[in-house]
Motif scaffolding. Structure first.
Motif, PDB file in Angstrom:
ATOM      1  N   LEU A 124       3.931 -89.268  41.000  1.00 13.71           N
ATOM      2  CA  LEU A 124       4.786 -90.442  41.132  1.00 13.71           C
ATOM      3  C   LEU A 124       5.581 -90.684  39.857  1.00 13.71           C
ATOM      4  CD1 LEU A 124       5.465 -92.721  43.098  1.00 13.71           C
ATOM      5  CD2 LEU A 124       3.526 -93.984  42.163  1.00 13.71           C
ATOM      6  N   SER A 125       4.934 -90.531  38.734  1.00 10.44           N
ATOM      7  CA  SER A 125       5.580 -90.730  37.441  1.00 10.44           C
ATOM      8  C   SER A 125       6.742 -89.748  37.242  1.00 10.44           C
ATOM      9  CB  SER A 125       4.554 -90.571  36.319  1.00 10.44           C
ATOM     10  OG  SER A 125       5.153 -90.760  35.072  1.00 10.44           O
ATOM     11  N   ARG A 126       6.541 -88.504  37.631  1.00 12.51           N
ATOM     12  CA  ARG A 126       7.625 -87.509  37.524  1.00 12.51           C
ATOM     13  C   ARG A 126       8.808 -87.899  38.414  1.00 12.51           C
ATOM     14  NH1 ARG A 126       3.165 -84.168  37.116  1.00 12.51           N
ATOM     15  NH2 ARG A 126       3.109 -83.733  39.338  1.00 12.51           N
ATOM     16  N   GLU A 127       8.513 -88.363  39.624  1.00 10.63           N
ATOM     17  CA  GLU A 127       9.580 -88.762  40.542  1.00 10.63           C
ATOM     18  C   GLU A 127      10.360 -89.958  39.998  1.00 10.63           C
ATOM     19  OE1 GLU A 127       8.342 -89.213  44.628  1.00 10.63           O
ATOM     20  OE2 GLU A 127       6.869 -87.594  44.374  1.00 10.63           O
ATOM     21  N   ILE A 128       9.648 -90.944  39.495  1.00  7.66           N
ATOM     22  CA  ILE A 128      10.299 -92.142  38.957  1.00  7.66           C
ATOM     23  C   ILE A 128      11.138 -91.789  37.736  1.00  7.66           C
ATOM     24  CG2 ILE A 128       9.905 -94.373  37.841  1.00  7.66           C
ATOM     25  CD1 ILE A 128       7.420 -94.674  39.681  1.00  7.66           C
ATOM     26  N   SER A 129      10.620 -90.942  36.866  1.00  8.20           N
ATOM     27  CA  SER A 129      11.344 -90.575  35.644  1.00  8.20           C
ATOM     28  C   SER A 129      12.719 -89.997  35.945  1.00  8.20           C
ATOM     29  CB  SER A 129      10.534 -89.568  34.825  1.00  8.20           C
ATOM     30  OG  SER A 129       9.381 -90.175  34.320  1.00  8.20           O
ATOM     31  N   GLY A 130      12.831 -89.246  37.032  1.00  7.44           N
ATOM     32  CA  GLY A 130      14.113 -88.651  37.402  1.00  7.44           C
ATOM     33  C   GLY A 130      15.139 -89.658  37.886  1.00  7.44           C
ATOM     34  N   LEU A 131      14.712 -90.889  38.144  1.00  8.97           N
ATOM     35  CA  LEU A 131      15.612 -91.926  38.643  1.00  8.97           C
ATOM     36  C   LEU A 131      16.062 -92.892  37.549  1.00  8.97           C
ATOM     37  CD1 LEU A 131      13.553 -92.822  41.849  1.00  8.97           C
ATOM     38  CD2 LEU A 131      15.553 -91.309  41.707  1.00  8.97           C
ATOM     39  N   LEU A 132      15.538 -92.717  36.343  1.00  2.00           N
ATOM     40  CA  LEU A 132      15.773 -93.691  35.276  1.00  2.00           C
ATOM     41  C   LEU A 132      16.884 -93.286  34.326  1.00  2.00           C
ATOM     42  CD1 LEU A 132      12.086 -94.554  34.347  1.00  2.00           C
ATOM     43  CD2 LEU A 132      13.584 -95.665  36.019  1.00  2.00           C
ATOM     44  N   PRO A 166      22.684 -95.394  37.941  1.00  2.00           N
ATOM     45  CA  PRO A 166      23.520 -96.061  38.952  1.00  2.00           C
ATOM     46  C   PRO A 166      23.273 -95.476  40.347  1.00  2.00           C
ATOM     47  CG  PRO A 166      24.814 -95.578  36.997  1.00  2.00           C
ATOM     48  CD  PRO A 166      23.482 -94.901  36.811  1.00  2.00           C
ATOM     49  N   GLY A 167      23.089 -96.374  41.307  1.00  2.00           N
ATOM     50  CA  GLY A 167      22.893 -95.962  42.689  1.00  2.00           C
ATOM     51  C   GLY A 167      21.485 -95.505  43.032  1.00  2.00           C
ATOM     52  N   ARG A 168      20.556 -95.538  42.073  1.00  2.00           N
ATOM     53  CA  ARG A 168      19.201 -95.028  42.312  1.00  2.00           C
ATOM     54  C   ARG A 168      18.142 -96.127  42.333  1.00  2.00           C
ATOM     55  NH1 ARG A 168      19.223 -89.375  41.326  1.00  2.00           N
ATOM     56  NH2 ARG A 168      17.487 -89.414  42.791  1.00  2.00           N
ATOM     57  N   ALA A 189      21.697-110.296  36.034  1.00  2.00           N
ATOM     58  CA  ALA A 189      21.086-110.030  34.733  1.00  2.00           C
ATOM     59  C   ALA A 189      22.167-109.724  33.711  1.00  2.00           C
ATOM     60  CB  ALA A 189      20.121-108.858  34.835  1.00  2.00           C
ATOM     61  N   SER A 190      21.812-109.886  32.463  1.00  2.00           N
ATOM     62  CA  SER A 190      22.718-109.549  31.373  1.00  2.00           C
ATOM     63  C   SER A 190      22.899-108.039  31.297  1.00  2.00           C
ATOM     64  CB  SER A 190      22.149-110.044  30.051  1.00  2.00           C
ATOM     65  OG  SER A 190      21.989-111.438  30.071  1.00  2.00           O
ATOM     66  N   LEU A 191      24.016-107.613  30.751  1.00  3.39           N
ATOM     67  CA  LEU A 191      24.290-106.198  30.570  1.00  3.39           C
ATOM     68  C   LEU A 191      23.156-105.554  29.780  1.00  3.39           C
ATOM     69  CD1 LEU A 191      26.348-103.933  31.011  1.00  3.39           C
ATOM     70  CD2 LEU A 191      27.377-104.567  28.826  1.00  3.39           C
ATOM     71  N   GLY A 192      22.635-104.451  30.269  1.00  2.00           N
ATOM     72  CA  GLY A 192      21.561-103.746  29.589  1.00  2.00           C
ATOM     73  C   GLY A 192      20.168-104.189  29.998  1.00  2.00           C
ATOM     74  N   ALA A 193      20.069-105.240  30.801  1.00  2.00           N
ATOM     75  CA  ALA A 193      18.760-105.702  31.267  1.00  2.00           C
ATOM     76  C   ALA A 193      18.218-104.720  32.308  1.00  2.00           C
ATOM     77  CB  ALA A 193      18.881-107.094  31.875  1.00  2.00           C
ATOM     78  N   PRO A 194      16.895-104.640  32.445  1.00  2.00           N
ATOM     79  CA  PRO A 194      16.329-103.707  33.420  1.00  2.00           C
ATOM     80  C   PRO A 194      16.671-104.111  34.856  1.00  2.00           C
ATOM     81  CG  PRO A 194      14.616-105.120  32.516  1.00  2.00           C
ATOM     82  CD  PRO A 194      15.868-105.394  31.737  1.00  2.00           C
TER      83      PRO A 194
END
Length: 101
Positions: A80-88, A12-14, A45-50
């Motif tokens: 980049l992958s490490r940065e994105i992973s922290g936002l998921l 949330p918020g990211r 989007a439906s709940l749980g959708a990306p």
């Protein structure tokens, strides 16, 4: 023709931060020869959708595999992958579709 989609459920918020990082991924994919790389953001989007989708086209699966290999071996992708992973909120998922029509 194939379409590859990576879906992302952000914390949330990211979402905006992740969106900006995916724009950098778009540039890496384009440099590796990827066709029409783009970032899609959901608004309804439906709940749980990306929240975000990274999409690219490829003429065949061999070309897609070669592009993925070129991008993932790039040290910029690793950071980049490490940065994105922290936002998921969850691990991204890949789907590959064959374009029928």
């Amino acid at each position: 023709m194939y379409v590859s989609r990576l879906t992302f459920a952000t914390q949330p918020g990211r979402t905006h931060e992740a969106e900006e990082q995916l724009k950098a991924l778009r540039d890496l994919v384009a440099a590796a020869g990827g066709r029409r790389p783009r970032v899609l953001r959901s608004h309804f989007a439906s709940l749980g959708a990306p929240d975000l989708v990274f999409e690219q086209e490829a003429p065949d699966l061999a070309a897609l595999e070669a592009e993925i290999g070129a991008v993932t071996s790039d040290p910029r992708f690793q950071a980049l992958s490490r940065e994105i992973s922290g936002l998921l909120a969850a691990t991204s998922k890949r789907e590959v579709y064959q374009v029928i029509d």
